[in-house]
Design a protein around this motif. Structure first.
Motif, PDB file in Angstrom:
ATOM      1  N   UNK A  42      34.676 -14.716  12.763  1.00 63.37           N
ATOM      2  CA  UNK A  42      35.589 -14.425  13.874  1.00 63.37           C
ATOM      3  C   UNK A  42      35.244 -15.362  15.035  1.00 63.37           C
ATOM      4  N   UNK A  43      35.577 -16.632  14.946  1.00 61.64           N
ATOM      5  CA  UNK A  43      35.147 -17.600  15.959  1.00 61.64           C
ATOM      6  C   UNK A  43      35.637 -17.301  17.373  1.00 61.64           C
ATOM      7  N   UNK A  44      36.733 -16.572  17.519  1.00 59.15           N
ATOM      8  CA  UNK A  44      37.244 -16.201  18.837  1.00 59.15           C
ATOM      9  C   UNK A  44      36.236 -15.390  19.646  1.00 59.15           C
ATOM     10  N   UNK A  45      35.308 -14.698  18.943  1.00 60.89           N
ATOM     11  CA  UNK A  45      34.411 -13.771  19.632  1.00 60.89           C
ATOM     12  C   UNK A  45      33.434 -14.504  20.548  1.00 60.89           C
ATOM     13  N   UNK A  46      33.170 -15.774  20.291  1.00 64.21           N
ATOM     14  CA  UNK A  46      32.245 -16.523  21.135  1.00 64.21           C
ATOM     15  C   UNK A  46      32.834 -16.737  22.525  1.00 64.21           C
ATOM     16  N   UNK A  47      34.106 -17.120  22.592  1.00 61.26           N
ATOM     17  CA  UNK A  47      34.746 -17.281  23.890  1.00 61.26           C
ATOM     18  C   UNK A  47      34.985 -15.936  24.559  1.00 61.26           C
ATOM     19  N   UNK A  48      35.337 -14.923  23.774  1.00 60.60           N
ATOM     20  CA  UNK A  48      35.579 -13.599  24.347  1.00 60.60           C
ATOM     21  C   UNK A  48      34.302 -13.030  24.973  1.00 60.60           C
ATOM     22  N   UNK A  49      33.186 -13.122  24.269  1.00 62.57           N
ATOM     23  CA  UNK A  49      31.930 -12.582  24.806  1.00 62.57           C
ATOM     24  C   UNK A  49      31.503 -13.351  26.055  1.00 62.57           C
ATOM     25  N   UNK A  50      31.696 -14.668  26.049  1.00 65.68           N
ATOM     26  CA  UNK A  50      31.355 -15.466  27.227  1.00 65.68           C
ATOM     27  C   UNK A  50      32.266 -15.107  28.400  1.00 65.68           C
ATOM     28  N   UNK A  51      33.532 -14.882  28.118  1.00 63.21           N
ATOM     29  CA  UNK A  51      34.486 -14.476  29.150  1.00 63.21           C
ATOM     30  C   UNK A  51      34.044 -13.163  29.794  1.00 63.21           C
ATOM     31  N   UNK A  52      33.617 -12.199  28.983  1.00 66.19           N
ATOM     32  CA  UNK A  52      33.187 -10.903  29.514  1.00 66.19           C
ATOM     33  C   UNK A  52      31.926 -11.037  30.372  1.00 66.19           C
ATOM     34  N   UNK A  53      30.999 -11.870  29.945  1.00 69.66           N
ATOM     35  CA  UNK A  53      29.778 -12.097  30.724  1.00 69.66           C
ATOM     36  C   UNK A  53      30.112 -12.741  32.065  1.00 69.66           C
ATOM     37  N   UNK A  54      31.003 -13.719  32.049  1.00 65.01           N
ATOM     38  CA  UNK A  54      31.365 -14.414  33.281  1.00 65.01           C
ATOM     39  C   UNK A  54      32.167 -13.518  34.225  1.00 65.01           C
ATOM     40  N   UNK A  55      32.988 -12.641  33.685  1.00 65.52           N
ATOM     41  CA  UNK A  55      33.718 -11.699  34.538  1.00 65.52           C
ATOM     42  C   UNK A  55      32.733 -10.846  35.332  1.00 65.52           C
ATOM     43  N   UNK A  56      31.672 -10.402  34.685  1.00 69.13           N
ATOM     44  CA  UNK A  56      30.662  -9.600  35.376  1.00 69.13           C
ATOM     45  C   UNK A  56      29.893 -10.457  36.386  1.00 69.13           C
ATOM     46  N   UNK A  57      29.567 -11.679  35.996  1.00 70.78           N
ATOM     47  CA  UNK A  57      28.802 -12.567  36.878  1.00 70.78           C
ATOM     48  C   UNK A  57      29.576 -12.859  38.164  1.00 70.78           C
ATOM     49  N   UNK A  58      30.898 -12.984  38.061  1.00 72.38           N
ATOM     50  CA  UNK A  58      31.701 -13.333  39.229  1.00 72.38           C
ATOM     51  C   UNK A  58      32.523 -12.149  39.744  1.00 72.38           C
ATOM     52  N   UNK A  59      31.913 -10.952  39.666  1.00 72.78           N
ATOM     53  CA  UNK A  59      32.454  -9.732  40.291  1.00 72.78           C
ATOM     54  C   UNK A  59      33.906  -9.460  39.889  1.00 72.78           C
TER      55      UNK A  59
END
Length: 521
Positions: free
Chosen positions: A144-161
């Protein structure tokens, strides 16, 4: 690849029930894909139903009132749907972890569900990593290669409030490889946790779909044509959307023009695809992304309802700076060549085309050329026009008929709605050959019309099986409060209801061959 048996079933007389995952009963503030879903599949099997139709199953956001049509990912599953009972059985939770919480059995409590699920999933994560099972997640990520961008997106959403991605620092917004590589190393544990959530969701969903097959039930999914602007999909695939190269925000957005229902149209705000690009690399990337999306959804479901199907023939393009949809224009979509290319890549597509509203001959031709069944809603039928396409005498076989959808009044709610003309209600009763004007049985009148029609498939929302009013409707378009919350308490999903529905199904010839054989023996 699509299941050819399911494609054949779409041409057989059959029926099903519409019920969102979140509407299932259960002790954890929201429905899930464990025991509640299995029990509902048992109910459908006992009732002789071939289909269970659901709504999109992706993550939802409080900022968008938890609408399943505004998800941060077109691929990910909703962690709130993960069964904690299944985690207990897998040894990832202990008995004292999985306690019932005090919440209404009639309404989804999203804040409580989020608090509970996050707490339990983090406990399960800690037990998971102590067993050194990172290779399991690596294998899942490779499939499921999409999960790498999705997980990074979720981490960055938290990092940038929780700021939208187009407001992130430039190097991250533009996906500089070195910057993203550094972030992946810095947040490796958090990334693995989000991948773990998706691993659990898809592992449990695989079991759910297998169980449905064993009970002769097929799943109908729901595919929104557009994705949210603030999503992992747009951030990771910026070249295929109509975005400003400077700001990364949409230059044109989706919606529909002014019509009978709205003087200003509907301004949805989703970024539009670059269907008109002359750049072959961009076109190839866009079509490959769609092929991956179809392929992925057919891992989850047997049939897909495409929301706003007409957008593939022509779409309403609104300049992003406009506040309403008035100043948009129609632009040709990818049309027949697109779907022929999808069939080459994936195989025959078992698709239901949502063709509601004002539909042009060109849209009808595209649907019929592809052989996709269209949708007919009985509540729209009784305006006095004998040529109304929603009246059963005007159907063809290649149709899916609904009493109503998640966006409509319930059947009883429609009948009690004071804004519905009395004449329309009288026509509906006459059509069902009923002389009484009783509201409490109107859902049975509509069920009779749907099941007795020539449409190959009849789908009935659970609320209409039960005769519930508008306090149980799922969504009221154009509003925010009170949507995507209704739950069906377990005491309403009874053997008596299953027996009654099965009798109806047999009467109107909607039991498929395998179940008719079982019935005869």
């Amino acid at each position: 690849m699509a299941d050819t048996n399911t494609i054949d079933i779409l041409t057989q007389r059959s029926s099903g029930v519409l019920l969102p995952i979140f509407s299932l009963p259960g002790p954890h503030a929201i429905g899930d894909i464990g025991k509640p879903a299995m029990h509902f599949i048992d109910f459908l099997h006992q009732a002789g139903q071939r289909y269970w139709q659901i709504l999109p199953s992706g993550p939802t956001e409080p900022a968008f009132a938890n609408s399943p049509y505004m998800s941060p990912s077109a691929f990910a599953g909703n962690p709130l749907f993960i069964s904690t009972d299944a985690l207990l059985a897998d040894g990832l939770l202990e008995n004292h972890d999985n306690e019932t919480i005090d919440t209404s059995e009639y309404i989804v409590d999203y804040p409580k569900a989020l608090q509970l699920k996050q707490s339990l999933l983090h406990k399960a994560w800690q037990r998971f990593i102590t067993n050194n099972r990172q290779d399991t997640l690596d294998d899942f990520s490779s499939r499921h290669p999409w999960v790498k961008d999705y997980s990074l997106f979720q981490v960055l959403k938290k990092r940038y409030a929780n700021a939208p991605w187009f407001q992130w620092p430039e190097t991250i917004k533009k996906r500089d490889p070195e910057t993203l590589g550094n972030i992946r190393r810095e947040y490796a544990s958090s990334l693995s946790y989000h991948i773990f959530e998706q691993y659990l969701f898809f592992r449990q969903w695989e079991k759910l779909r297998k169980y449905a097959r064993q009970r002769d039930v097929r799943l109908i999914g729901d595919l929104p044509i557009y994705v949210a602007a603030d999503s992992a999909d747009v951030w990771a695939n910026q070249t295929i959307f109509q975005l400003d190269p400077r700001t990364s925000q949409p230059t044109s957005v989706a919606g529909v023009p002014p019509d009978y229902f709205s003087d200003t149209g509907q301004h949805w705000g989703n970024p539009l695809y670059r269907w008109q690009t002359t750049n072959q690399k961009t076109k190839s990337t866009l079509w490959d992304w769609w092929a991956a999306r179809f392929r992925h959804n057919f891992l989850l479901t047997d049939v897909l309802r495409i929301d706003h199907f007409r957008g593939f023939e022509s779409y309403w393009s609104i300049p992003a700076e406009e506040e309403t949809a008035i100043n948009g224009k129609w632009i040709k979509g990818p049309g027949l060549p697109f779907f022929k290319d999808m069939e080459k890549k994936i195989g025959k597509l078992p698709i239901i085309a949502e063709d509601l509203g004002i539909i042009t001959p060109a849209v009808e031709k595209l649907r019929t050329d592809l052989g996709f069944p269209g949708m007919r809603i009985l509540m729209f039928a009784f305006d006095g026009d004998t040529d109304n396409t929603y009246l059963p005498q005007n159907y063809d076989n290649n149709t899916v008929v609904y009493t109503g959808t998640h966006d409509n009044d319930t059947a009883v709610g429609w009948y009690l709605n004071p804004t519905v003309p009395v004449e329309d209600k009288q026509r509906a009763k006459r059509y069902a050959n009923q002389s009484d004007m009783e509201a409490g049985v109107f859902h049975k009148d509509l069920l009779y019309m749907a099941h007795s029609s020539v449409a190959n498939v009849a789908i009935v929302p659970m609320q209409d099986l039960l005769g519930f009013g508008n306090d149980c409707r799922v969504n009221t378009p154009g509003t925010i409060e009170g949507n995507w919350q209704w739950r069906c308490a377990s005491r309403f999903i009874t053997q008596e209801l299953a027996d009654w529905l099965k009798e109806h199904t047999i009467t109107f010839g909607r039991m498929v061959a395998t179940e008719q054989k079982v019935e005869q023996t």
